[in-house]
Design an enzyme around this catalytic site. Structure first.
Site, PDB file in Angstrom:
ATOM      1  N   LYS A  83       0.880  -1.683   0.213  1.00 34.65           N
ATOM      2  CA  LYS A  83       0.055  -0.109   0.570  1.00 34.65           C
ATOM      3  C   LYS A  83       1.091   1.309  -0.234  1.00 34.65           C
ATOM      4  O   LYS A  83       1.801   1.711   1.113  1.00 34.65           O
ATOM      5  CB  LYS A  83      -0.907   0.139   1.625  1.00 34.65           C
TER       6      LYS A  83
HETATM    7  O1  G3P Z   1      -8.080   1.756   5.387  1.00 37.82           O
HETATM    8  C1  G3P Z   1      -8.563   2.583   4.947  1.00 37.82           C
HETATM    9  C2  G3P Z   1      -9.740   3.735   5.043  1.00 37.82           C
HETATM   10  O2  G3P Z   1     -10.438   2.639   4.907  1.00 37.82           O
HETATM   11  C3  G3P Z   1      -9.636   4.300   6.500  1.00 37.82           C
HETATM   12  O3  G3P Z   1     -11.626   4.592   6.571  1.00 37.82           O
HETATM   13  O4  G3P Z   1     -12.672   5.789   8.040  1.00 37.82           O
HETATM   14  O5  G3P Z   1     -10.320   5.532   8.866  1.00 37.82           O
HETATM   15  O6  G3P Z   1     -11.967   7.023   7.006  1.00 37.82           O
HETATM   16  P1  G3P Z   1     -11.759   5.670   7.921  1.00 37.82           P
END
Ligand code: G3P
Length: 214
Positions: A83
């Site tokens: 990633k």
């Molecule tokens: O893994 C990345 C992403 O899914 C993060 O989500 O909820 O922190 O915006 P969030």
């Protein structure tokens, strides 16, 4: 449509994998930090549970540093996906990894043009963060639809991995516009199974069955 679980928590991974709906796992530095163990050990443990793509994120900000981390992570298991952030340095690293057939997931994507850059560099996955776009008053799922149209126009092989999913309706919207993959937090995965009519209907069936035995 593939489902990944967006977590670094091994219990959540084990439990959801048991349900038969999980095709892979995504992590990020924040999720790994929450678990209090080093990334290498965590990714090794995940690879022993899940037979599918496991995204592990680099923390370097320069391409040589990202590549050094990427090669070390890729050695952990054949299913590891590197990633990388959507930056110029991330794109340099993506270009080299694509040439070496190492799978990549470009993260922190917030525009269709960023997704296009990732596809041109041969990224395996591109991760638009839909919840974070909603947070700033935009419509995250609209971005998924735009990227889908662009990738279809040119037959790019890069898969659209909808990330930052916050609720069940996000998942439905992503499925309707044709996201290839959604990475879903454990809490939302649980909510997908639920409907009050399923709960009440089952209660009634069981009650009627018990009464018939009296
Ligand atoms: O893994 C990345 C992403 O899914 C993060 O989500 O909820 O922190 O915006 P969030």
């Amino acid at each position: 449509m593939e489902f990944f679980i967006d977590t670094g928590n091994l219990e959540e991974i084990k439990e959801s994998y048991r349900w038969g709906i999980i095709d892979g796992v995504t992590t990020n530095p924040s999720l790994v930090a929450k678990e209090g163990i080093d990334q290498r050990s965590l990714i090794t443990s995940i690879s022993e549970i899940v037979d599918g793509p496991i995204s592990a994120e680099v923390i370097s900000t320069d391409a040589p540093g990202m590549l050094k981390e990427a090669y070390e992570l890729a050695e952990i298991h054949k299913n590891v996906v590197i990633k990388l952030p959507m930056t110029k340095e991330g794109m340099v690293a993506c270009h080299e990894l694509s040439q070496k057939d190492i799978k990549t997931n470009i993260t922190l994507v917030f525009s269709a043009n960023q997704a296009l850059l990732a596809a041109k560099n041969g990224a395996t996955y591109v991760s638009p963060f839909i919840g974070r776009l909603d947070d700033i008053g935009q419509t995250g799922v609209q971005l998924i639809a735009e990227i889908k149209d662009i990738f279809d126009n040119y037959a790019f092989q890069t898969k659209i991995l909808a990330a930052s999913i916050r609720h069940v309706d996000h998942l439905k919207s992503c499925a309707l516009v044709g996201a290839d993959v959604a990475t879903i937090p454990y809490k939302v995965l649980n909510q997908l199974f639920m409907h009050p009519l399923t709960t009440s209907g089952l209660e009634q069936f069981l009650k009627d069955h018990a009464n018939s035995l009296k």
